[in-house]
Design a protein around this motif. Structure first.
Motif, PDB file in Angstrom:
ATOM      1  N   ALA A  11       0.829  -1.211   0.000  1.00 30.13           N
ATOM      2  CA  ALA A  11       0.000   0.000   0.000  1.00 30.13           C
ATOM      3  C   ALA A  11       0.861   1.259   0.000  1.00 30.13           C
ATOM      4  CB  ALA A  11      -0.950  -0.010   1.203  1.00 30.13           C
ATOM      5  N   ARG A  31      -2.047   6.893   2.745  1.00 34.71           N
ATOM      6  CA  ARG A  31      -2.527   5.579   3.165  1.00 34.71           C
ATOM      7  C   ARG A  31      -3.327   5.740   4.439  1.00 34.71           C
ATOM      8  NH1 ARG A  31      -0.842   1.855   6.848  1.00 34.71           N
ATOM      9  NH2 ARG A  31       1.229   2.764   7.074  1.00 34.71           N
ATOM     10  N   VAL A  49      -5.324   5.310  -0.146  1.00 37.75           N
ATOM     11  CA  VAL A  49      -4.968   3.925  -0.400  1.00 37.75           C
ATOM     12  C   VAL A  49      -5.201   3.138   0.879  1.00 37.75           C
ATOM     13  CG1 VAL A  49      -3.105   2.359  -1.067  1.00 37.75           C
ATOM     14  CG2 VAL A  49      -3.281   4.628  -2.138  1.00 37.75           C
ATOM     15  N   PRO A  51      -5.140  -0.764   2.631  1.00 34.92           N
ATOM     16  CA  PRO A  51      -4.856  -2.200   2.532  1.00 34.92           C
ATOM     17  C   PRO A  51      -6.161  -2.976   2.661  1.00 34.92           C
ATOM     18  CG  PRO A  51      -3.469  -1.146   4.203  1.00 34.92           C
ATOM     19  CD  PRO A  51      -4.497  -0.150   3.788  1.00 34.92           C
ATOM     20  N   VAL A  70      -5.199  -3.829  -2.574  1.00 34.12           N
ATOM     21  CA  VAL A  70      -5.342  -2.516  -1.945  1.00 34.12           C
ATOM     22  C   VAL A  70      -6.429  -1.760  -2.696  1.00 34.12           C
ATOM     23  CG1 VAL A  70      -2.967  -2.394  -1.079  1.00 34.12           C
ATOM     24  CG2 VAL A  70      -3.487  -1.458  -3.310  1.00 34.12           C
TER      25      VAL A  70
END
Length: 145
Positions: A11, A31, A49, A51, A70
């Motif tokens: 990720a 993330r 983003v 996971p 992801v």
């Protein structure tokens, strides 16, 4: 992050690739575990983003294939639900999908792109209730180890 879970490393590499990419709009990806923001924050573009999952299967006698998924969420509040306002956002999602197709992640070269899923082009419920464009791509990268 040397001791981060592998899916987090993937990720983070996706974030790095997005932030290094050239798109029709300025992308400042981050993330997170949930792509949720306060409504006033949504006046600017958010690329998050997240996971998502890991699937492990046999690759050969001595190694396994780890498929890391992801999600890439593209979100922005709009004024009017017009094509002039929404088409560029959907175009950006398409550009992001193309950016990863048939590539490895430069920040994590062991991860090779396998597929991109875009099952719903946008979330109608976000458009109706929040006046917000939300589109989610699911990217899958494979690492053999």
């Amino acid at each position: 992050m040397p001791d981060a879970p592998e899916v987090v490393k993937v990720a983070d590499a996706v974030v790095a690739a997005l932030n290094a990419g050239t798109f029709s709009q300025t992308v400042a990806a981050v993330r997170a575990y949930l792509p949720q923001f306060e409504l006033p924050e949504m006046a600017v573009l958010h690329v998050t983003v997240v996971p998502k999952s890991v699937e492990i299967s046999g690759a050969c006698r001595n190694a396994a294939a780890y498929d890391y998924k992801v999600d890439v969420a593209v979100q922005k509040r709009f004024q009017e639900a017009t094509a002039a306002e929404l088409d560029p956002l959907l175009r950006l999602v398409e550009e992001i999908a193309d950016h990863f197709r048939l590539r490895r992640l430069p920040a994590y070269p062991a991860a090779a792109w396998i597929k991109t899923e875009h099952t719903a082009l946008y979330a109608p419920e976000h458009m109706e209730s929040l006046r917000q464009f939300t589109s989610v791509l699911t990217l899958t990268f494979r690492v053999i180890r």
